[in-house]
Design a protein around this motif. Structure first.
Motif, mmCIF file in Angstrom:
data_model
loop_
_atom_site.group_PDB
_atom_site.id
_atom_site.type_symbol
_atom_site.label_atom_id
_atom_site.label_comp_id
_atom_site.label_asym_id
_atom_site.label_seq_id
_atom_site.Cartn_x
_atom_site.Cartn_y
_atom_site.Cartn_z
ATOM 1 N N ALA A 1 -22.351 25.469 -14.415
ATOM 2 C CA ALA A 1 -21.257 24.526 -14.153
ATOM 3 C C ALA A 1 -21.449 23.849 -12.799
ATOM 4 C CB ALA A 1 -19.924 25.263 -14.191
ATOM 5 N N ILE A 2 -20.948 22.630 -12.692
ATOM 6 C CA ILE A 2 -20.971 21.913 -11.421
ATOM 7 C C ILE A 2 -19.777 22.383 -10.605
ATOM 8 C CG2 ILE A 2 -20.813 19.669 -10.294
ATOM 9 C CD1 ILE A 2 -22.127 18.425 -12.689
ATOM 10 N N LYS A 3 -20.056 23.036 -9.492
ATOM 11 C CA LYS A 3 -18.983 23.553 -8.646
ATOM 12 C C LYS A 3 -18.601 22.527 -7.592
ATOM 13 C CE LYS A 3 -20.213 28.436 -9.148
ATOM 14 N NZ LYS A 3 -20.541 29.672 -8.402
ATOM 15 N N ALA A 4 -17.333 22.595 -7.188
ATOM 16 C CA ALA A 4 -16.826 21.666 -6.178
ATOM 17 C C ALA A 4 -15.896 22.407 -5.236
ATOM 18 C CB ALA A 4 -16.083 20.510 -6.835
ATOM 19 N N VAL A 5 -15.824 21.936 -3.987
ATOM 20 C CA VAL A 5 -14.846 22.433 -3.023
ATOM 21 C C VAL A 5 -14.029 21.244 -2.550
ATOM 22 C CG1 VAL A 5 -16.219 24.408 -2.281
ATOM 23 C CG2 VAL A 5 -16.488 22.224 -1.104
ATOM 24 N N ILE A 6 -12.739 21.469 -2.342
ATOM 25 C CA ILE A 6 -11.829 20.415 -1.897
ATOM 26 C C ILE A 6 -10.930 20.971 -0.802
ATOM 27 C CG2 ILE A 6 -11.834 19.149 -4.083
ATOM 28 C CD1 ILE A 6 -9.230 20.510 -4.810
ATOM 29 N N GLY A 7 -10.300 20.077 -0.050
ATOM 30 C CA GLY A 7 -9.374 20.475 0.993
ATOM 31 C C GLY A 7 -7.962 20.640 0.459
ATOM 32 N N LYS A 8 -7.087 21.150 1.313
ATOM 33 C CA LYS A 8 -5.709 21.413 0.894
ATOM 34 C C LYS A 8 -4.974 20.126 0.522
ATOM 35 C CE LYS A 8 -3.040 24.277 2.935
ATOM 36 N NZ LYS A 8 -2.254 25.002 3.960
ATOM 37 N N ARG A 9 -5.238 19.045 1.260
ATOM 38 C CA ARG A 9 -4.574 17.780 0.941
ATOM 39 C C ARG A 9 -4.966 17.306 -0.451
ATOM 40 N NH1 ARG A 9 -6.372 17.451 6.156
ATOM 41 N NH2 ARG A 9 -4.848 17.061 7.815
ATOM 42 N N MET A 10 -6.261 17.382 -0.737
ATOM 43 C CA MET A 10 -6.752 16.949 -2.040
ATOM 44 C C MET A 10 -6.225 17.860 -3.138
ATOM 45 S SD MET A 10 -8.398 14.507 -3.323
ATOM 46 C CE MET A 10 -9.256 13.994 -4.807
ATOM 47 N N ALA A 11 -6.142 19.164 -2.858
ATOM 48 C CA ALA A 11 -5.624 20.104 -3.847
ATOM 49 C C ALA A 11 -4.165 19.814 -4.171
ATOM 50 C CB ALA A 11 -5.778 21.538 -3.328
ATOM 51 N N ASN A 12 -3.381 19.463 -3.152
ATOM 52 C CA ASN A 12 -1.982 19.113 -3.391
ATOM 53 C C ASN A 12 -1.860 17.828 -4.190
ATOM 54 O OD1 ASN A 12 -1.056 21.340 -1.966
ATOM 55 N ND2 ASN A 12 -0.986 20.240 -0.014
ATOM 56 N N ALA B 1 -6.096 24.206 -8.352
ATOM 57 C CA ALA B 1 -6.265 25.533 -7.762
ATOM 58 C C ALA B 1 -7.677 26.016 -8.047
ATOM 59 C CB ALA B 1 -5.232 26.506 -8.338
ATOM 60 N N PRO B 2 -8.172 26.986 -7.286
ATOM 61 C CA PRO B 2 -9.510 27.517 -7.553
ATOM 62 C C PRO B 2 -9.648 27.995 -8.992
ATOM 63 C CG PRO B 2 -8.714 28.317 -5.445
ATOM 64 C CD PRO B 2 -7.574 27.603 -6.081
ATOM 65 N N GLY B 3 -10.754 27.627 -9.633
ATOM 66 C CA GLY B 3 -10.998 27.976 -11.025
ATOM 67 C C GLY B 3 -10.599 26.906 -12.015
ATOM 68 N N ASP B 4 -9.841 25.888 -11.555
ATOM 69 C CA ASP B 4 -9.435 24.808 -12.462
ATOM 70 C C ASP B 4 -10.620 23.907 -12.794
ATOM 71 O OD1 ASP B 4 -6.919 25.795 -12.367
ATOM 72 O OD2 ASP B 4 -6.040 24.168 -11.190
ATOM 73 N N ARG C 1 -18.011 14.020 -16.604
ATOM 74 C CA ARG C 1 -18.309 15.435 -16.798
ATOM 75 C C ARG C 1 -17.218 16.262 -16.127
ATOM 76 N NH1 ARG C 1 -24.137 18.397 -15.578
ATOM 77 N NH2 ARG C 1 -23.482 20.503 -16.191
ATOM 78 N N GLU C 2 -17.059 17.488 -16.583
ATOM 79 C CA GLU C 2 -16.111 18.393 -15.964
ATOM 80 C C GLU C 2 -16.774 19.162 -14.838
ATOM 81 O OE1 GLU C 2 -14.244 21.018 -18.747
ATOM 82 O OE2 GLU C 2 -12.571 19.634 -19.072
ATOM 83 N N ILE C 3 -16.015 19.366 -13.766
ATOM 84 C CA ILE C 3 -16.468 20.193 -12.660
ATOM 85 C C ILE C 3 -15.463 21.326 -12.471
ATOM 86 C CG2 ILE C 3 -17.662 18.293 -11.510
ATOM 87 C CD1 ILE C 3 -15.315 18.106 -9.579
ATOM 88 N N VAL C 4 -15.861 22.349 -11.760
ATOM 89 C CA VAL C 4 -15.015 23.523 -11.529
ATOM 90 C C VAL C 4 -14.677 23.608 -10.042
ATOM 91 C CG1 VAL C 4 -14.825 26.040 -11.700
ATOM 92 C CG2 VAL C 4 -16.072 24.748 -13.454
ATOM 93 N N ILE C 5 -13.394 23.745 -9.723
ATOM 94 C CA ILE C 5 -12.978 23.913 -8.331
ATOM 95 C C ILE C 5 -13.317 25.338 -7.909
ATOM 96 C CG2 ILE C 5 -11.078 23.790 -6.694
ATOM 97 C CD1 ILE C 5 -11.796 21.128 -7.993
ATOM 98 N N ALA C 6 -14.325 25.469 -7.058
ATOM 99 C CA ALA C 6 -14.778 26.790 -6.637
ATOM 100 C C ALA C 6 -13.985 27.323 -5.451
ATOM 101 C CB ALA C 6 -16.268 26.743 -6.282
ATOM 102 N N SER C 7 -13.512 26.419 -4.572
ATOM 103 C CA SER C 7 -12.826 26.887 -3.362
ATOM 104 C C SER C 7 -11.998 25.741 -2.790
ATOM 105 C CB SER C 7 -13.844 27.376 -2.328
ATOM 106 O OG SER C 7 -13.223 27.728 -1.124
ATOM 107 N N ILE D 1 -14.152 14.991 -2.686
ATOM 108 C CA ILE D 1 -14.591 16.158 -3.446
ATOM 109 C C ILE D 1 -16.049 16.428 -3.090
ATOM 110 C CG2 ILE D 1 -15.112 17.080 -5.742
ATOM 111 C CD1 ILE D 1 -12.719 15.683 -6.841
ATOM 112 N N TRP D 2 -16.321 17.666 -2.673
ATOM 113 C CA TRP D 2 -17.670 18.040 -2.245
ATOM 114 C C TRP D 2 -18.364 18.803 -3.365
ATOM 115 C CZ3 TRP D 2 -19.586 16.975 2.753
ATOM 116 C CH2 TRP D 2 -18.647 16.420 3.635
ATOM 117 N N ILE D 3 -19.579 18.373 -3.700
ATOM 118 C CA ILE D 3 -20.395 19.075 -4.689
ATOM 119 C C ILE D 3 -21.807 19.238 -4.125
ATOM 120 C CG2 ILE D 3 -19.038 18.155 -6.616
ATOM 121 C CD1 ILE D 3 -21.297 16.233 -7.218
ATOM 122 N N SER D 4 -22.630 19.948 -4.848
ATOM 123 C CA SER D 4 -24.001 20.178 -4.398
ATOM 124 C C SER D 4 -24.767 18.858 -4.329
ATOM 125 C CB SER D 4 -24.711 21.137 -5.343
ATOM 126 O OG SER D 4 -26.104 21.171 -5.091
#
Length: 390
Positions: free
Chosen positions: A137-148, A153-156, A172-178, A192-195
């Motif tokens: 899966a393509i993992k992604a990390v986002i900040g609190k502002r973006m999450a709001n 939430a993580p895992g979505d 494509r779908e990505i997974v919020i890792a953190s 949104i940050w990805i590899s």
């Protein structure tokens, strides 16, 4: 002798002295607290910007302009061999940008995809969370502002749509890792940050980047081919301009407060000269020159400020220490403004700022005390002895 006489005179004035001292002491402590808030804000904002975004400088593609969204899609180019060697040495890390659209819960949000190396250590972005695993899966990390904003939430799972370098759309779908918490909005809101490898594959931009982040150990401090070097002064210029604006506001505020406080000293000295005419005449008759009498009254007015500063250290030190520990709590939502502020602003007291405030109050008190006292030097000795100074 002048100093002892001045101290006896101001202490003998009773309540009038302590009222002047109280006003000057309050203004001094307020100046230190306010300047501490400004210094604390700048220290926190600059540190956060360095750790999360600016680092110790950047190299931009010649086509990259973060304020021009219409050219952002073309702001990328191949990495030269010289920079590849620096990447291998981990002194710089590449970042690739691509515009995209995110879909979550029936809502659509324009976003900016940022590709970064999961093994980088220059920025505090939790990029290790982006490393590939057996799921593919393509993992992604986002900040609190973006999450709001996305209600994520993580895992979505999150559906994103983007366009590659040839203009073809894909999704494509990505997974919020953190989800990370940062005071720097430029790497959070709408991001949104990805590899880096995943984004290069998605956009068909193999071996390309938009800009590089430089570490403290990097020796790059100039343009490299078509890559434009940006130092931290340029990258943090918005924060420095904001600080200058706040300094101007503080000068205006404290000019008014000091004017009120020093007006009380001026009135006290003027009234003192009027009521102590025979005393002045006696000083002159006993051999003290008019200029020395003038210095005596100037020293009395200056002593108000010195006494006020001593009193300020007695009661202001515990107050300012408590203020530094608890900070200034900000209303909910201020952190969302992206000005490098958290839930509270903690002051930082710079010795230079405190010393400047002390010198300013003492010098102005001396000046404001000298103005009504200078007429003594021009008075007639006989008239002064009779208490007839006009």
């Amino acid at each position: 002798m002048l100093l002892r006489t001045a101290i006896k005179n101001i202490l003998g004035a009773g309540r009038r002295t302590w009222l002047n001292v109280a006003v000057l002491s309050f203004v001094f402590v307020l100046m230190v607290a306010y300047n501490g808030i400004l210094d604390g804000f700048m220290k926190n904002a600059v540190t956060s910007a360095r750790e999360w975004d600016a680092a110790y400088g950047q190299l931009w593609s010649e086509h990259y302009d973060p304020y021009d969204i219409f050219t952002l899609q073309d702001a990328h180019e191949p990495i030269p061999e010289e920079l590849n060697r620096a990447i291998t040495a981990q002194s710089i890390t590449p970042v690739l940008l691509s515009q995209a659209t995110a879909y979550q819960g029936g809502n659509m949000q324009n976003i900016l995809l940022r590709g970064i190396d999961p093994e980088q250590h220059i920025l505090k972005i939790p990029s290790k969370e982006l490393a590939s695993d057996e799921t593919g899966a393509i993992k992604a990390v986002i900040g609190k502002r973006m999450a709001n904003t996305l209600k994520a939430a993580p895992g979505d799972n999150l559906l994103i749509r983007w366009r590659d370098k040839y203009g073809a759309f894909d999704a494509r779908e990505i997974v919020i890792a953190s989800i990370f918490d940062s005071n720097t909005a430029t790497i959070d809101a709408g991001q949104i940050w990805i590899s880096l490898d995943n984004l290069r594959q998605m956009t068909q931009m193999q071996g390309e980047a938009t800009y590089f982040v430089l570490s403290k150990e990097s020796s790059i401090r100039q343009n490299i081919g078509t890559w434009v070097y940006k130092d931290t002064d340029f990258l943090l210029n918005d924060l420095y301009l904001m600080e200058q604006s706040n300094r101007v506001e503080s000068v205006i505020i404290f000019s008014i407060l000091l004017a009120v406080a020093l007006l009380a000293v001026f009135d006290t000295q003027t009234l003192s000269i009027f009521r102590r005419q025979k005393e002045i005449g006696t000083y002159v008759a006993l051999g003290m020159t008019p200029k020395r009498v003038t210095r005596l009254f100037t020293l009395e007015g200056t002593s108000y400020s010195i006494l006020a500063i001593l009193i300020s250290f007695i009661w202001g030190t515990p107050v300012l220490y408590w203020f530094a520990k608890t900070g200034l709590k900000l209303p909910e939502g201020y952190a969302e403004m992206g000005l490098g502020m958290g839930d509270a602003m903690y002051p930082v007291y710079q010795p230079s700022s405190i010393l400047t405030s002390i010198i300013l109050i003492v010098v102005l008190s001396m000046l404001i005390s000298y103005i009504p006292s200078r007429k003594i030097a021009k008075s007639n000795i006989v008239e002064a002895l009779k208490g007839r100074i006009n």
